[in-house]
Scaffold this motif. Structure first.
Motif, PDB file in Angstrom:
ATOM      1  N   ALA A  75      -9.485   9.122  -6.943  1.00 42.85           N
ATOM      2  CA  ALA A  75      -9.675   7.728  -7.366  1.00 42.85           C
ATOM      3  C   ALA A  75      -8.364   6.952  -7.305  1.00 42.85           C
ATOM      4  N   LEU A  76      -7.286   7.564  -7.759  1.00 44.51           N
ATOM      5  CA  LEU A  76      -5.975   6.908  -7.724  1.00 44.51           C
ATOM      6  C   LEU A  76      -5.513   6.668  -6.289  1.00 44.51           C
ATOM      7  N   GLU A  77      -5.760   7.638  -5.417  1.00 48.12           N
ATOM      8  CA  GLU A  77      -5.412   7.475  -3.995  1.00 48.12           C
ATOM      9  C   GLU A  77      -6.126   6.263  -3.411  1.00 48.12           C
ATOM     10  N   GLY A  78      -7.406   6.128  -3.720  1.00 47.81           N
ATOM     11  CA  GLY A  78      -8.172   4.991  -3.222  1.00 47.81           C
ATOM     12  C   GLY A  78      -7.622   3.666  -3.725  1.00 47.81           C
ATOM     13  N   GLU A  79      -7.318   3.606  -5.008  1.00 49.97           N
ATOM     14  CA  GLU A  79      -6.758   2.375  -5.581  1.00 49.97           C
ATOM     15  C   GLU A  79      -5.386   2.075  -4.983  1.00 49.97           C
ATOM     16  N   PHE A  80      -4.583   3.101  -4.803  1.00 53.54           N
ATOM     17  CA  PHE A  80      -3.246   2.947  -4.228  1.00 53.54           C
ATOM     18  C   PHE A  80      -3.338   2.377  -2.810  1.00 53.54           C
ATOM     19  N   CYS A  81      -4.219   2.948  -1.997  1.00 57.24           N
ATOM     20  CA  CYS A  81      -4.361   2.514  -0.598  1.00 57.24           C
ATOM     21  C   CYS A  81      -4.944   1.108  -0.477  1.00 57.24           C
ATOM     22  N   ASN A  82      -5.733   0.684  -1.444  1.00 58.06           N
ATOM     23  CA  ASN A  82      -6.374  -0.634  -1.378  1.00 58.06           C
ATOM     24  C   ASN A  82      -5.597  -1.735  -2.094  1.00 58.06           C
ATOM     25  N   LEU A  83      -4.469  -1.395  -2.695  1.00 61.79           N
ATOM     26  CA  LEU A  83      -3.668  -2.397  -3.395  1.00 61.79           C
ATOM     27  C   LEU A  83      -2.994  -3.321  -2.394  1.00 61.79           C
ATOM     28  N   THR A  84      -3.110  -4.628  -2.621  1.00 62.89           N
ATOM     29  CA  THR A  84      -2.473  -5.621  -1.750  1.00 62.89           C
ATOM     30  C   THR A  84      -1.701  -6.625  -2.592  1.00 62.89           C
ATOM     31  N   LEU A  85      -0.780  -7.292  -1.956  1.00 63.05           N
ATOM     32  CA  LEU A  85      -0.004  -8.327  -2.628  1.00 63.05           C
ATOM     33  C   LEU A  85      -0.922  -9.442  -3.115  1.00 63.05           C
ATOM     34  N   GLU A  86      -1.939  -9.731  -2.332  1.00 64.73           N
ATOM     35  CA  GLU A  86      -2.893 -10.794  -2.676  1.00 64.73           C
ATOM     36  C   GLU A  86      -3.607 -10.522  -3.999  1.00 64.73           C
ATOM     37  N   SER A  87      -3.805  -9.254  -4.327  1.00 66.27           N
ATOM     38  CA  SER A  87      -4.514  -8.898  -5.559  1.00 66.27           C
ATOM     39  C   SER A  87      -3.602  -8.913  -6.791  1.00 66.27           C
ATOM     40  N   CYS A  88      -2.320  -9.203  -6.596  1.00 60.71           N
ATOM     41  CA  CYS A  88      -1.346  -9.205  -7.690  1.00 60.71           C
ATOM     42  C   CYS A  88      -0.858 -10.625  -7.958  1.00 60.71           C
ATOM     43  N   SER A 125       2.303 -11.560  -8.470  1.00 60.46           N
ATOM     44  CA  SER A 125       3.606 -11.852  -7.863  1.00 60.46           C
ATOM     45  C   SER A 125       4.078 -10.630  -7.079  1.00 60.46           C
ATOM     46  N   LEU A 126       5.156 -10.798  -6.351  1.00 62.91           N
ATOM     47  CA  LEU A 126       5.740  -9.681  -5.622  1.00 62.91           C
ATOM     48  C   LEU A 126       6.249  -8.616  -6.595  1.00 62.91           C
ATOM     49  N   ASP A 127       6.856  -9.059  -7.691  1.00 62.89           N
ATOM     50  CA  ASP A 127       7.318  -8.110  -8.710  1.00 62.89           C
ATOM     51  C   ASP A 127       6.151  -7.302  -9.276  1.00 62.89           C
ATOM     52  N   ASP A 128       5.040  -7.990  -9.554  1.00 63.08           N
ATOM     53  CA  ASP A 128       3.848  -7.322 -10.081  1.00 63.08           C
ATOM     54  C   ASP A 128       3.323  -6.306  -9.070  1.00 63.08           C
ATOM     55  N   TYR A 129       3.305  -6.673  -7.791  1.00 62.50           N
ATOM     56  CA  TYR A 129       2.845  -5.782  -6.724  1.00 62.50           C
ATOM     57  C   TYR A 129       3.717  -4.530  -6.649  1.00 62.50           C
ATOM     58  N   CYS A 130       5.022  -4.717  -6.652  1.00 61.98           N
ATOM     59  CA  CYS A 130       5.946  -3.575  -6.586  1.00 61.98           C
ATOM     60  C   CYS A 130       5.814  -2.683  -7.815  1.00 61.98           C
ATOM     61  N   GLN A 131       5.649  -3.295  -8.984  1.00 62.58           N
ATOM     62  CA  GLN A 131       5.483  -2.508 -10.206  1.00 62.58           C
ATOM     63  C   GLN A 131       4.194  -1.699 -10.168  1.00 62.58           C
ATOM     64  N   LYS A 132       3.114  -2.298  -9.649  1.00 67.19           N
ATOM     65  CA  LYS A 132       1.846  -1.564  -9.562  1.00 67.19           C
ATOM     66  C   LYS A 132       1.957  -0.392  -8.588  1.00 67.19           C
ATOM     67  N   GLN A 156       3.041   1.627   2.409  1.00 65.75           N
ATOM     68  CA  GLN A 156       2.004   0.958   1.612  1.00 65.75           C
ATOM     69  C   GLN A 156       2.468  -0.416   1.159  1.00 65.75           C
ATOM     70  N   LEU A 157       3.739  -0.525   0.832  1.00 66.36           N
ATOM     71  CA  LEU A 157       4.314  -1.814   0.435  1.00 66.36           C
ATOM     72  C   LEU A 157       4.150  -2.818   1.571  1.00 66.36           C
ATOM     73  N   VAL A 158       4.519  -2.436   2.778  1.00 65.12           N
ATOM     74  CA  VAL A 158       4.430  -3.324   3.932  1.00 65.12           C
ATOM     75  C   VAL A 158       2.973  -3.610   4.283  1.00 65.12           C
ATOM     76  N   ARG A 159       2.119  -2.573   4.251  1.00 68.97           N
ATOM     77  CA  ARG A 159       0.706  -2.764   4.579  1.00 68.97           C
ATOM     78  C   ARG A 159       0.048  -3.760   3.630  1.00 68.97           C
ATOM     79  N   GLY A 160       0.467  -3.751   2.383  1.00 66.31           N
ATOM     80  CA  GLY A 160      -0.120  -4.644   1.388  1.00 66.31           C
ATOM     81  C   GLY A 160       0.225  -6.113   1.594  1.00 66.31           C
ATOM     82  N   PHE A 161       1.227  -6.391   2.434  1.00 67.47           N
ATOM     83  CA  PHE A 161       1.583  -7.781   2.733  1.00 67.47           C
ATOM     84  C   PHE A 161       0.563  -8.437   3.655  1.00 67.47           C
ATOM     85  N   ALA A 162      -0.187  -7.618   4.408  1.00 70.81           N
ATOM     86  CA  ALA A 162      -1.132  -8.159   5.409  1.00 70.81           C
ATOM     87  C   ALA A 162      -2.326  -8.827   4.770  1.00 70.81           C
TER      88      ALA A 162
END
Length: 138
Positions: A87-100, A102-109, A132-138
């Motif tokens: 479950a954590l792997e799925g959430e980790f892979c699906n996390l995007t900057l858009e869902s956060c 701010s950028l700080d919030d995204y990096c912290q998550k 994953q950090l870079v992928r989440g920018f898309a």
């Protein structure tokens, strides 16, 4: 789920190390026994107070020591380690900057997911974290 995330059992958990490796019970005839009982009851109360209403009945037993209570809680979490990791792997892979927010919030998550995955035995390499950090920018 546990209300107090820092007490989750894991290889680096201070409480786990304390309760499982430095545990000593004085003899009932010892002068220290009543003080130990009070401390044991206090730690047991603390453990039970951190559990959700769903988990409490699975661990609650007033006739056991704090160490046994901790082991029961640890076993509850270890028994679902694989499904929790998935479950954590799925959430980790699906996390995007858009869902956060701010950028700080995204990096912290991302860092929080790294920590939580490590707690269930999944190591996230630094390169995977960067990807994953870079992928989440898309």
């Amino acid at each position: 789920m546990v209300r107090c995330a820092p007490i989750l059992p894991g290889p680096n958990c201070l409480w786990s190390k304390l309760l499982l490796t430095k545990y000593w019970v004085p003899a009932e005839s010892s002068d220290h026994y009543s003080a130990w009982q009070e401390l044991d009851a206090l730690v047991k109360q603390w453990i039970f107070s951190t559990l959700s209403d769903e988990l409490l009945p699975r661990a609650l037993d007033v006739k056991i020591s704090a160490r046994t209570a901790w082991e029961k809680v640890e076993n509850i979490f270890l028994s679902n380690k694989g499904s929790r990791a998935a479950a954590l792997e799925g959430e980790f892979c699906n996390l995007t900057l858009e869902s956060c927010t701010s950028l700080d919030d995204y990096c912290q998550k991302l860092k929080d997911f790294d920590d939580r995955l490590n707690d269930v035995g999944v190591t996230v390499s630094e390169s995977r974290l960067v990807l994953q950090l870079v992928r989440g920018f898309a």
